[in-house]
Enzyme design. Sequence first.
Site, PDB file in Angstrom:
ATOM      1  CG  ASP A 193      27.499  24.023  41.320  1.00 47.10           C
ATOM      2  OD1 ASP A 193      28.471  24.387  42.009  1.00 47.10           O
ATOM      3  OD2 ASP A 193      26.378  24.539  41.416  1.00 47.10           O
ATOM      4  CG  HIS A 194      33.576  25.860  41.086  1.00 49.14           C
ATOM      5  ND1 HIS A 194      32.715  26.854  40.718  1.00 49.14           N
ATOM      6  CD2 HIS A 194      34.310  26.363  42.100  1.00 49.14           C
ATOM      7  CE1 HIS A 194      32.934  27.921  41.472  1.00 49.14           C
ATOM      8  NE2 HIS A 194      33.889  27.647  42.327  1.00 49.14           N
ATOM      9  CG  HIS A 256      28.158  28.086  43.192  1.00 48.44           C
ATOM     10  ND1 HIS A 256      28.415  27.077  42.297  1.00 48.44           N
ATOM     11  CD2 HIS A 256      28.793  29.178  42.694  1.00 48.44           C
ATOM     12  CE1 HIS A 256      29.169  27.538  41.316  1.00 48.44           C
ATOM     13  NE2 HIS A 256      29.405  28.813  41.532  1.00 48.44           N
TER      14      HIS A 256
HETATM   15  C1  BG6 Z   1      31.661  31.307  40.107  1.00 43.97           C
HETATM   16  C2  BG6 Z   1      31.005  32.641  39.901  1.00 43.97           C
HETATM   17  O1  BG6 Z   1      30.789  30.282  39.732  1.00 43.97           O
HETATM   18  O2  BG6 Z   1      32.013  31.146  41.470  1.00 43.97           O
HETATM   19  C3  BG6 Z   1      31.914  33.762  40.374  1.00 43.97           C
HETATM   20  O3  BG6 Z   1      30.703  32.820  38.530  1.00 43.97           O
HETATM   21  C4  BG6 Z   1      32.384  33.517  41.793  1.00 43.97           C
HETATM   22  O4  BG6 Z   1      31.250  35.020  40.285  1.00 43.97           O
HETATM   23  C5  BG6 Z   1      32.942  32.105  41.948  1.00 43.97           C
HETATM   24  O5  BG6 Z   1      33.389  34.473  42.092  1.00 43.97           O
HETATM   25  C6  BG6 Z   1      33.244  31.792  43.398  1.00 43.97           C
HETATM   26  O6  BG6 Z   1      33.906  30.560  43.475  1.00 43.97           O
HETATM   27  P1  BG6 Z   1      34.915  30.238  44.653  1.00 43.97           P
HETATM   28  O7  BG6 Z   1      35.316  28.816  44.434  1.00 43.97           O
HETATM   29  O8  BG6 Z   1      36.062  31.195  44.530  1.00 43.97           O
HETATM   30  O9  BG6 Z   1      34.172  30.474  45.934  1.00 43.97           O
END
Ligand code: BG6
Length: 521
Positions: A193-194, A256
């Site tokens: 989960d980045h 997230h």
């Molecule tokens: C991803 C989603 O996990 O996270 C995307 O699939 C979203 O839809 C993105 O745009 C947002 O990540 P960050 O790091 O740009 O806030």
Amino acid sequence: MRHMTDVSKQESIAAAGAVYYLFGATGDLARRKLFPALFSLYKEGKLAEDFAVVGLARRPRTNEEFRQDVYESIVEFCRYKADDQQLWEKFAEHFVYMPLDINNVDGFRELGKLTLELDAKFGIPGNRLFYLALAPNLFGPVSFNLRDGGLLETKGWSRLVIEKPFGYDLESAKKLNDQLSQVFNEEQIYRIDHYLGKEMVQNIQVLRFSNAFFEPLWNNKHIANVQITLAETVGVEERGGYYDKSGALRDMVQNHLLQMLSMIAMEPPSRLHPEDIRDEKVKALRSLRPFASDEDVARNVVRGQYGAGALKGKELPAYRQEDSVALESKTETYVGARVFVDNFRWAGVPFYIRTGKRLPVKTTEVVIEFKNVPDNVLFANRHDLSPNLLVIRVNPMEGIYIKINAKKPGSDNAIQPVVMEFCQSCLIGINTPEAYERLIYDAARGESTYFTRWDEVAQAWAFVDRMAQAWKEETSELHGYAAGSWGPARMDELLGEDGFFWWPVNGQDEDNVIWISGSPK
Ligand code: BG6
């Protein structure tokens, strides 16, 4: 600054040598995130010379073409420049490409032979890291073929790194997990989960558990509500096909948003060990009050879809006009909800969470609103006091600020809200390590704290499935909102019912607030 795990004491040490297999090597994630992350790690000495990267995808490509792709991706997306020719050439030597049909086990046997050559060439001790930047329906077949093709028979470790979405609902996630568990055990599976790789999300724990003045107040006696915003300005871009089936609930809330919530709500772990930390996160997720009925969902959850609008003077189409989106689509691009964590610490404190596409700013922030000083005493008697806030700015600006009340200098006890800020981005720029750098590095050294364990994933699915089920019955409204606005008005009403409102995010607090450190903008 102390981090959560013992492993991080070794932060400057290179990860153990391994072969990195990038499935989906010609895809967007590899280009935007994975190649740049590997280069940053190499540049910082976190990858030594004993590694190799095998790019795997269906289409044919020579090693030279693949290295050129990697180079271009670094030039475009990496926080370090590839301007040191010697360094780049040394790095590029570690990259090879092999076309692979993932349904054909013979290809995997070939991959096994290539692996032995790479082990010998770079002195790699048999460690294997399989990174699946693929659609989840391919996780099972790839895992089976890795096993059947002999790739897991090695004297070193084997780890599987997978991307979200991990299933579509609890049932499909279970099936997926069952498949993976036939080949890998839980300790070998690193579910990304980045958001957990983001500096400020990791900082939530440091902030909470290494400061004397937050933890004593971190409960329902002192906190009035918690607001978590994950706002994006982008629409669905070229991902309409995926997004129209997924929607904001599955794309952002299940993972997230609930992950951030669990970091805010969790109890202090007994040790700084990945399993202890994740045990506490699971307990927090388990304490989420389940929605009792469709009406309960309708009362507490707002789903929205953007219509045409404008952002920064640019006209924007409605969601239903986006490429690959059905004309009659009922998919939500916004979810807001009031949720409760029913345990002793949090009983009665609403957590307001929201996420949406085509909102006015790109920002991820957590606002903790404290309860006011008692009414009718001292200053509260004479002023309309503003509550204290603690704000954690996660993305793209990184930092923390607190809002307090102070005497307006030279006045007769007039009160002025003041913000005291630690603006990390102002101090070190926006050049903090990308989430993927941290996560790849962690996976390569067996540090699993910031990956989601199966029980966390399952718990989060169980919670959001109830919302999805109610929406299927169509008892709850799909609210429209104009692209470029803050989402459906119903979400503001919902906070209003509790006597609260959304605090401004993105450093755009009211005009009369004094900021006393680096610029919030
Ligand atoms: C991803 C989603 O996990 O996270 C995307 O699939 C979203 O839809 C993105 O745009 C947002 O990540 P960050 O790091 O740009 O806030």
